[in-house]
Design a protein around this motif. Structure first.
Motif, mmCIF file in Angstrom:
data_model
loop_
_atom_site.group_PDB
_atom_site.id
_atom_site.type_symbol
_atom_site.label_atom_id
_atom_site.label_comp_id
_atom_site.label_asym_id
_atom_site.label_seq_id
_atom_site.Cartn_x
_atom_site.Cartn_y
_atom_site.Cartn_z
ATOM 1 N N GLY A 163 1.022 6.171 8.746
ATOM 2 C CA GLY A 163 1.970 7.267 8.910
ATOM 3 C C GLY A 163 2.546 7.785 7.593
ATOM 4 N N LEU A 164 1.740 7.758 6.528
ATOM 5 C CA LEU A 164 2.206 8.252 5.221
ATOM 6 C C LEU A 164 1.879 9.736 5.080
ATOM 7 C CD1 LEU A 164 0.863 5.186 3.198
ATOM 8 C CD2 LEU A 164 3.219 5.599 3.957
ATOM 9 N N ASP A 165 2.393 10.334 4.024
ATOM 10 C CA ASP A 165 2.205 11.780 3.844
ATOM 11 C C ASP A 165 0.801 12.086 3.303
ATOM 12 O OD1 ASP A 165 2.287 14.434 3.307
ATOM 13 O OD2 ASP A 165 3.762 14.294 1.679
ATOM 14 N N THR A 166 -0.081 12.492 4.202
ATOM 15 C CA THR A 166 -1.467 12.772 3.804
ATOM 16 C C THR A 166 -1.724 14.279 3.678
ATOM 17 O OG1 THR A 166 -2.121 12.742 6.118
ATOM 18 C CG2 THR A 166 -2.362 10.666 4.900
ATOM 19 N N ASP A 167 -0.651 15.047 3.643
ATOM 20 C CA ASP A 167 -0.786 16.491 3.583
ATOM 21 C C ASP A 167 -1.711 16.927 2.438
ATOM 22 O OD1 ASP A 167 0.063 18.598 5.012
ATOM 23 O OD2 ASP A 167 1.531 19.230 3.488
ATOM 24 N N GLY A 168 -2.700 17.729 2.755
ATOM 25 C CA GLY A 168 -3.584 18.265 1.712
ATOM 26 C C GLY A 168 -4.799 17.403 1.415
ATOM 27 N N LEU A 169 -4.768 16.137 1.823
ATOM 28 C CA LEU A 169 -5.877 15.235 1.474
ATOM 29 C C LEU A 169 -7.195 15.656 2.111
ATOM 30 C CD1 LEU A 169 -4.914 11.422 1.527
ATOM 31 C CD2 LEU A 169 -6.429 12.584 -0.061
ATOM 32 N N ALA A 170 -7.149 16.052 3.370
ATOM 33 C CA ALA A 170 -8.400 16.418 4.055
ATOM 34 C C ALA A 170 -9.065 17.595 3.339
ATOM 35 C CB ALA A 170 -8.125 16.755 5.514
ATOM 36 N N GLY A 171 -8.256 18.549 2.886
ATOM 37 C CA GLY A 171 -8.802 19.704 2.166
ATOM 38 C C GLY A 171 -9.419 19.287 0.838
ATOM 39 N N GLN A 172 -8.773 18.356 0.156
ATOM 40 C CA GLN A 172 -9.306 17.885 -1.126
ATOM 41 C C GLN A 172 -10.640 17.171 -0.926
ATOM 42 O OE1 GLN A 172 -5.892 15.588 -2.323
ATOM 43 N NE2 GLN A 172 -4.817 17.373 -3.139
ATOM 44 N N ILE A 173 -10.721 16.431 0.165
ATOM 45 C CA ILE A 173 -11.981 15.736 0.473
ATOM 46 C C ILE A 173 -13.088 16.764 0.739
ATOM 47 C CG2 ILE A 173 -13.118 14.270 2.212
ATOM 48 C CD1 ILE A 173 -10.332 12.794 2.402
ATOM 49 N N ALA A 174 -12.752 17.786 1.502
ATOM 50 C CA ALA A 174 -13.757 18.827 1.797
ATOM 51 C C ALA A 174 -14.233 19.489 0.500
ATOM 52 C CB ALA A 174 -13.169 19.861 2.753
ATOM 53 N N PHE A 223 0.841 -1.198 0.000
ATOM 54 C CA PHE A 223 0.000 0.000 0.000
ATOM 55 C C PHE A 223 0.880 1.254 0.000
ATOM 56 C CE2 PHE A 223 -2.541 3.374 1.784
ATOM 57 C CZ PHE A 223 -3.773 3.197 1.171
ATOM 58 N N ALA A 224 1.898 1.239 0.853
ATOM 59 C CA ALA A 224 2.776 2.413 0.952
ATOM 60 C C ALA A 224 3.466 2.687 -0.387
ATOM 61 C CB ALA A 224 3.813 2.198 2.052
ATOM 62 N N ALA A 225 3.831 1.617 -1.102
ATOM 63 C CA ALA A 225 4.526 1.799 -2.389
ATOM 64 C C ALA A 225 3.603 2.421 -3.433
ATOM 65 C CB ALA A 225 5.059 0.452 -2.883
ATOM 66 N N LEU A 226 2.311 2.173 -3.305
ATOM 67 C CA LEU A 226 1.361 2.721 -4.278
ATOM 68 C C LEU A 226 0.810 4.085 -3.868
ATOM 69 C CD1 LEU A 226 -0.913 -0.365 -5.188
ATOM 70 C CD2 LEU A 226 0.666 0.839 -6.716
ATOM 71 N N PHE A 227 1.037 4.455 -2.624
ATOM 72 C CA PHE A 227 0.316 5.592 -2.063
ATOM 73 C C PHE A 227 0.502 6.892 -2.863
ATOM 74 C CE2 PHE A 227 -0.468 8.880 1.246
ATOM 75 C CZ PHE A 227 -1.776 8.553 1.526
ATOM 76 N N SER A 228 1.748 7.243 -3.194
ATOM 77 C CA SER A 228 1.936 8.525 -3.899
ATOM 78 C C SER A 228 1.355 8.444 -5.317
ATOM 79 C CB SER A 228 3.401 8.937 -3.919
ATOM 80 O OG SER A 228 4.136 7.935 -4.576
ATOM 81 N N LYS A 229 1.372 7.253 -5.905
ATOM 82 C CA LYS A 229 0.773 7.093 -7.240
ATOM 83 C C LYS A 229 -0.744 7.274 -7.157
ATOM 84 C CE LYS A 229 4.312 3.787 -8.509
ATOM 85 N NZ LYS A 229 4.670 2.509 -9.040
ATOM 86 N N MET A 230 -1.328 6.718 -6.106
ATOM 87 C CA MET A 230 -2.779 6.845 -5.944
ATOM 88 C C MET A 230 -3.154 8.308 -5.697
ATOM 89 S SD MET A 230 -4.033 3.322 -4.100
ATOM 90 C CE MET A 230 -3.073 3.317 -2.602
ATOM 91 N N ARG A 231 -2.349 8.979 -4.893
ATOM 92 C CA ARG A 231 -2.628 10.398 -4.640
ATOM 93 C C ARG A 231 -2.486 11.210 -5.922
ATOM 94 N NH1 ARG A 231 -1.083 13.712 0.430
ATOM 95 N NH2 ARG A 231 -2.554 14.971 -0.752
#
Ligand code: 2M8
Length: 417
Positions: free
Chosen positions: A258-269, A131-139
């Motif tokens: 503990g991955l980099d979720t910076d900005g995700l909450a704002g995008q969801i909003a 999951f961690a390896a795919l995370f930045s690609k998914m974002r």
């Protein structure tokens, strides 16, 4: 009494697994042999859920292979043409794209974001590094949608009916009528050589599908160039709701790991706010509209009911679901049977689809609606009676489209069966 006995149930489970294995082409699964000989984006996401029931490693591989086709822009194509196959039209030459592997130039609903999270939950120890390896690609894929597929009102739109995955739904009729495909040239369809033409989109539709591909190819599949004077931009609940769900799942799992979720909450909003523009106040349900002129489709479709999958409570939609289930005995029809455009066997203009039923049923159950379980029961019944086919007539249950279909088998294993 139409529900399976224990013995019949285990036979069906075995048959469903056999379909996934037979449709496996080595690292990716085709939706069905013959009709769809390549890797399709959201079909693969469903396939991974099916594999997760008996082979978690193979489940992850399905999604990893899908992301191996991701473009630099972040877009993940709707078809990956791993090996040429003359049995499908339009193939790689018609698309003329230049990604890491030959592919189409449009995307599909990003349900893989949610299902990768599900694979993680199924076996956290096995899944966490994957999951961690795919995370930045998914974002990156999620951000690509926000950059290139978001209209002035904050709704996610599609630039081709194939992008939505609901190819000939009435949602596209208005935008399609504005296209004059007279310069499209000669082409030979393959789909109608595999299944009956009465169950497929019409020539009117296909001329416009191909015309849209030709336009984008001329523009070099460049997002900025394609966005200028684009004749086809339709705000789509399928895309919007599935993306919103996917981003929520990424945030929850990303935080846990503990991955980099910076900005995700704002995008969801932003996506939550944008969802409001899909509410058709005249009809009182979620709907699509032509972004170029604001015209609503006025179509109560199976995509309208994905609001719950997106995490929206939308109690009004429960009444609508009851109405369509009262009118159609075999699960959620792709268009309400009381709509004059309803066509019981023609693909996305009427039939019931197991994979849509799964997202609708699970979403409804998560929101606490008893109808979610009703949708599951009806899906189980129709598959038990008529098999693992592509889709079903929602009035009679009859099998339609391709046979031995990957996502129907996967949905059986992961949810309906
Ligand atoms: C159908 O779409 C393809 C084009 O993408 C086709 O008709 O050729 C749709 O049902 C789509 O949602 C699905 O992903 C695909 C493969 O099952 O078939």
């Amino acid at each position: 009494d139409t529900l399976p006995t224990d013995a019949a149930q285990s036979d069906r489970n075995e048959a469903a697994r056999a379909i996934l294995i037979a449709n496996d082409r080595g690292g990716y699964t085709v939706p069905t042999a013959g009709l769809y000989p390549y890797q399709w984006n959201w079909d693969s996401a469903f396939a991974s859920l099916g594999f997760a029931e008996f082979d978690i490693s193979r489940a992850w591989q399905e999604i990893e292979t899908l992301f191996s086709g991701q473009w630099d822009s972040g877009m993940v194509p709707h078809i990956l043409f791993h090996k040429p196959d003359p049995g499908y039209f339009p193939g790689p030459d018609v698309w003329g794209c230049a990604g890491p592997i030959p592919s189409s130039g449009i995307t599909q609903p990003p349900v893989a974001l949610s299902f990768a999270t599900r694979l993680l939950r199924a076996d956290p120890e096995f899944g966490k590094d994957r999951f961690a390896a795919l995370f930045s690609k998914m974002r990156a894929w999620g951000e690509w949608f926000l950059k290139w597929r978001r209209d002035e009102k904050g709704a996610i739109f599609v630039v081709h009916p194939w992008e939505s995955g609901r190819d000939n739904a009435p949602d596209w009729d208005d935008a399609m009528s504005g296209i004059d495909p007279q310069d499209v040239g000669f082409y030979e369809r393959r789909d109608t050589q595999h299944v009956d033409a009465s169950m497929r989109p019409t020539k009117y539709d296909y001329d416009r599908y191909i015309w849209l591909v030709q336009r984008a190819k001329r523009l070099g599949w460049d997002d900025a160039a394609m966005a200028e004077d684009n004749p086809f931009r339709v705000a789509d609940p399928t895309m919007h709701f599935i993306l919103l769900r996917g981003m929520r799942d990424l945030l929850a799992a990303g935080e846990e790991l503990g991955l980099d979720t910076d900005g995700l909450a704002g995008q969801i909003a932003e996506l939550e706010a944008g969802a409001e523009s899909l509410w058709n106040p005249g009809m009182g349900f979620y709907d699509s509209y032509n972004c170029n002129n604001g015209i609503w489709s006025n179509a109560l479709t199976n995509a309208s009911f994905l609001c719950w999958f997106a995490g929206l409570s939308s109690p009004h939609m429960e009444t609508h679901l009851q109405r369509v289930l009262d009118a159609a005995p075999y699960g959620v029809p792709s268009l309400a049977p009381f709509d004059p455009r309803f066509d019981a066997k023609r693909y996305w203009r009427g039939p019931t689809w197991g994979m849509m039923n799964m997202m609708i049923g699970e979403g409804a159950t998560e929101q606490g609606f008893a109808l979610g379980e009703e949708v599951r029961k009806r899906t189980r019944e129709v598959i038990s009676k008529y098999g693992f086919v592509e889709y079903f007539d929602p009035m009679t249950g009859e099998a339609a489209g391709g046979k031995a279909f990957t996502w129907t088998a996967a949905v059986w294993l992961a949810w309906a069966g």
